[in-house]
Design a protein around this motif. Sequence first.
Motif, PDB file in Angstrom:
ATOM      1  N   SER A  39      -7.078  40.607 -58.907  1.00  0.00           N
ATOM      2  CA  SER A  39      -8.238  41.336 -58.374  1.00  0.00           C
ATOM      3  C   SER A  39      -8.822  40.857 -56.972  1.00  0.00           C
ATOM      4  N   TYR A  41     -10.940  42.382 -54.032  1.00  0.00           N
ATOM      5  CA  TYR A  41     -12.084  42.925 -53.381  1.00  0.00           C
ATOM      6  C   TYR A  41     -12.055  42.799 -51.425  1.00  0.00           C
ATOM      7  N   THR A  77      -6.383  45.012 -59.982  1.00  0.00           N
ATOM      8  CA  THR A  77      -8.137  45.379 -59.996  1.00  0.00           C
ATOM      9  C   THR A  77      -8.235  45.817 -58.117  1.00  0.00           C
ATOM     10  N   VAL A  79     -12.037  46.375 -55.499  1.00  0.00           N
ATOM     11  CA  VAL A  79     -12.783  46.650 -55.653  1.00  0.00           C
ATOM     12  C   VAL A  79     -13.506  47.411 -53.886  1.00  0.00           C
ATOM     13  N   SER A 232     -18.874  42.032 -55.903  1.00  0.00           N
ATOM     14  CA  SER A 232     -17.648  41.249 -56.350  1.00  0.00           C
ATOM     15  C   SER A 232     -17.946  40.201 -58.124  1.00  0.00           C
ATOM     16  N   TYR A 235     -18.136  43.418 -60.863  1.00  0.00           N
ATOM     17  CA  TYR A 235     -16.590  43.373 -61.039  1.00  0.00           C
ATOM     18  C   TYR A 235     -15.555  43.129 -61.265  1.00  0.00           C
ATOM     19  N   LEU A 236     -15.755  41.810 -60.787  1.00  0.00           N
ATOM     20  CA  LEU A 236     -14.154  40.658 -60.652  1.00  0.00           C
ATOM     21  C   LEU A 236     -14.546  39.612 -61.001  1.00  0.00           C
ATOM     22  N   PHE A 240     -12.471  35.363 -58.042  1.00  0.00           N
ATOM     23  CA  PHE A 240     -11.295  36.641 -58.185  1.00  0.00           C
ATOM     24  C   PHE A 240     -10.228  36.440 -56.994  1.00  0.00           C
ATOM     25  N   HIS A 243      -9.839  37.855 -51.055  1.00  0.00           N
ATOM     26  CA  HIS A 243     -11.024  38.977 -50.302  1.00  0.00           C
ATOM     27  C   HIS A 243     -10.466  38.997 -49.446  1.00  0.00           C
TER      28      HIS A 243
END
Length: 490
Positions: A39, A41, A77, A79, A232, A235-236, A240, A243
């Motif tokens: 994940s 972001y 994923t 974001v 963040s 959605y995560l 996560f 970053h």
Amino acid sequence: MVSDVSGYTGSLSHVTFKLYNTATHGIETFKPLREGQVSIYHCGMTVQSSPHLGHIRKEVVFDVLRRWLECSGYRVTVVANVTDIDDKILAKSAAAGTPWWAHAYHYENELHAAYKALGCRPPTYEPRATGHIPEMIELVKTLIEKGHAYPAPDGSGDVYFDVRSWPRYGELSGIRVDEMSPAEDSDPRGKRDPRDFALWKGHKEDEPETASWVSPWGRGRPGWHLECSAMSGKYLGEAFDIHGGGIDLRFPHHENELAQSAAAGRPFAHYWMHNAWVTMSGEKMSKSLGNTAQVSEVTKTYSPRAVRYFLLAPHYRSMIEFSPSDEGTMGSLDEATKAIERIDSFLDRASNLVGEQVTASHELSEAFVTAMDDDLGTPQAVAALFSQITEGNKSVSIGDAEATRHHLSQVKAMLAVFGLDPQAPEWADVAGSDDRLEPVVDGLVHAMLEQRAEARARKDWATADAIRDTLTNLGLTIEDTPAGAHWSLS
Ligand SMILES: Nc1ncnc2c1ncn2[C@@H]1O[C@H](COP(=O)(O)OP(=O)(O)OP(=O)(O)O)[C@@H](O)[C@H]1O
Ligand SMILES: [Zn+2]
């Protein structure tokens, strides 16, 4: 085993990806929180004006990271937020007499056009700040309850993070609270300490009513740092993997994101990854300094693949100096153009010799894998690509189709990781991708026009008319001028 867009099939058992973590100042072996999944972001643009090469470098870097992780077998994923409300958007839209949301939407569209133009896949989710006000209000409430934030006592409606209440403050950037300058984000009068930063900004009378939302502290709008923590988390999740953002965001933005998330009880990001700047004359390319090269402008002169190459070939933690080309001197993008020409020339020669469609190899060369696994070492990975091309060109020269097929499939796999394969879908409808066809069409039409001129000279009107009709039916307009016939698209 998971297959990615390039057709390359990575195997997680071989994954030895290492990443420089800004938080620990060291290269660490990457271990995702969830088996087989990553994940990410990364902080998106404040949509106040046109994206420049600096903004888009961040998109390219994280697009290559995503491709490499997918290629290694992870499900990724991504974001990236859009900051569609802030002081600069309000000031610029007011000066232009445009609603702030129309101003923001216009530049959000420009951002999308820019990353599409450079072959970047859109994030999995791309939340806008203004769509997440309830999540932000909840986070502020939690911070107040835990004693890490307070509404300003001056009735302004501002809410501040209490920096001194959080002993870990400074852990990401290494900056000590005592050495910090006052936060520049709002009126200092309501603050307990000048270094406290705004989580929520009370509505000001000279700002449009539509730029404020109802909250327990009166109407107002979110502070920039708060947005990313809220989005963040949504959605995560509260923890996560990675970053990211430009290195300028490490302090104060990421320090503040980390403080407010951790103080609210969220573990937050495990790895912090920051790309270096695109600079001009050594200074950060920046709207406020006025030293920008807009993506839409640069791609008018240079092929978007050359621009992408220019931004990904250096290591993501090295600065990239952009120099426009002057008479007699090569600009940075001229060199990138030459590199793309060398790649394309090999692709053409090799495809001609092999005579059939060759797919990307499932096994990438060790040199390439080692380079990419070592903190996304694109300079060494690019070197591996060109040594493969050198070998491939040798096999083309001696007409060895079997060896050429091998090199071609290697090169295609590497190009897929870089997002530079000219046959990939992302380049299909990008302006400039068919530039190379124009001289070919021009040459063919002129050859036909010459035949028509010869037919007319010998008074063979039937042949001359037939040629003209063929061109017209293809959608071309032919104009007879004293200087000869000219063609254009109807
Ligand atoms: N010159 C640059 N080189 C590399 N990354 C950059 C550059 N300028 C901005 N970025 C990155 O782009 C992302 C979006 O940034 P943002 O909208 O906050 O722009 P900014 O830094 O305010 O740019 P500007 O100074 O031009 O207004 C951030 O991750 C930021 O670090
Ligand atoms: Zn952010």
